[in-house]
Design an enzyme around this catalytic site. Structure first.
Site, PDB file in Angstrom:
ATOM      1  N   ASP A 122     -66.073 -33.053  63.810  1.00  0.00           N
ATOM      2  CA  ASP A 122     -65.657 -34.662  63.599  1.00  0.00           C
ATOM      3  C   ASP A 122     -65.976 -35.312  64.496  1.00  0.00           C
ATOM      4  OD1 ASP A 122     -65.345 -35.997  61.685  1.00  0.00           O
ATOM      5  OD2 ASP A 122     -62.993 -36.249  62.165  1.00  0.00           O
ATOM      6  N   LYS A 162     -70.309 -34.154  61.621  1.00  0.00           N
ATOM      7  CA  LYS A 162     -70.553 -35.332  61.209  1.00  0.00           C
ATOM      8  C   LYS A 162     -71.759 -36.235  62.333  1.00  0.00           C
ATOM      9  CE  LYS A 162     -67.143 -38.453  62.793  1.00  0.00           C
ATOM     10  NZ  LYS A 162     -65.949 -39.110  62.676  1.00  0.00           N
TER      11      LYS A 162
END
EC number: 2.1.1.166
Length: 207
Positions: A122, A162
């Site tokens: 992330d 991400k």
């Protein structure tokens, strides 16, 4: 300077009025980002008991916290970050640079020699406010996570990363399709609508 202070104050007001921030605080999660992983997990059945996984750029630990609860005591979560991570139940916290040669050895030791089932990332760059610059930095982080995943994952493993949409995004997706059996893009509700971030879920890694 006054403009910068005004912008920071506006961000703080938005942040603390964010329903996901308030919910995370009430439910004991370390960050609002946990709801992004939760939505992807519920939709794609990503996490299950017994998985061994690595969370890259894990601080402050929200994703690792959620993952540890899902994989249970028979699984294991290794959280990697340059910053120190306050200990979490069921999580092995490693401080260092996952791009270094020693990182894979540290992960192998933490997993007692078991192969990695899932790599999570992330990570996001410290944003500059210049969209083109931020997108390039985001892509560089995603590519670093990709390199780690390619070396660490067992055959059939999964990768969730991400990245920001923009130049290089389509090439990244095409490259992932060369390594994985299925690749999909997800935009969780907890991801702010104006944000260029999306999550690429790559499943069934093939050597």
């Amino acid at each position: 300077m006054p403009k910068r202070r005004k912008s920071s104050a506006a961000w703080l007001r938005e942040h603390f009025s964010d329903p996901y921030v308030q919910r995370a605080k009430a439910e004991g999660w370390r960050s609002r980002a946990v709801y992004k992983l939760e939505e992807i997990d519920e939709r794609d059945r990503l996490l299950r008991p017994g998985l061994h996984l690595v969370d890259l750029g894990a601080a402050p630990g929200g994703w690792s916290q959620y993952a540890a609860r899902k994989v249970g005591p028979e699984g294991r979560v290794v959280a990697f970050d340059l910053l120190p991570i306050t200990p979490l139940p069921g999580v092995v916290c490693l401080q260092g640079d996952f791009r270094e040669r020693e990182a894979l050895d540290a992960v192998t030791d933490a997993l007692d020699g078991r192969a990695v089932d899932l790599v999570l990332s992330d990570m996001a760059p410290n944003t500059s406010g210049v969209e083109a610059v931020d997108q390039i930095r985001s892509l560089a982080l995603a590519e670093a996570a990709e390199a780690f995943a390619i070396h660490a994952l067992r055959p059939g493993g999964d990768f969730l990363v991400k990245l920001f949409q923009g130049p290089g995004f389509d090439d990244f997706v095409r490259r992932m399709r060369g390594h994985f059996g299925k690749v999909v893009v997800r935009k969780p509700k907890a991801s702010r609508e104006r944000s260029p971030e999306v999550y690429l879920l790559a499943r069934n890694y093939a050597l």
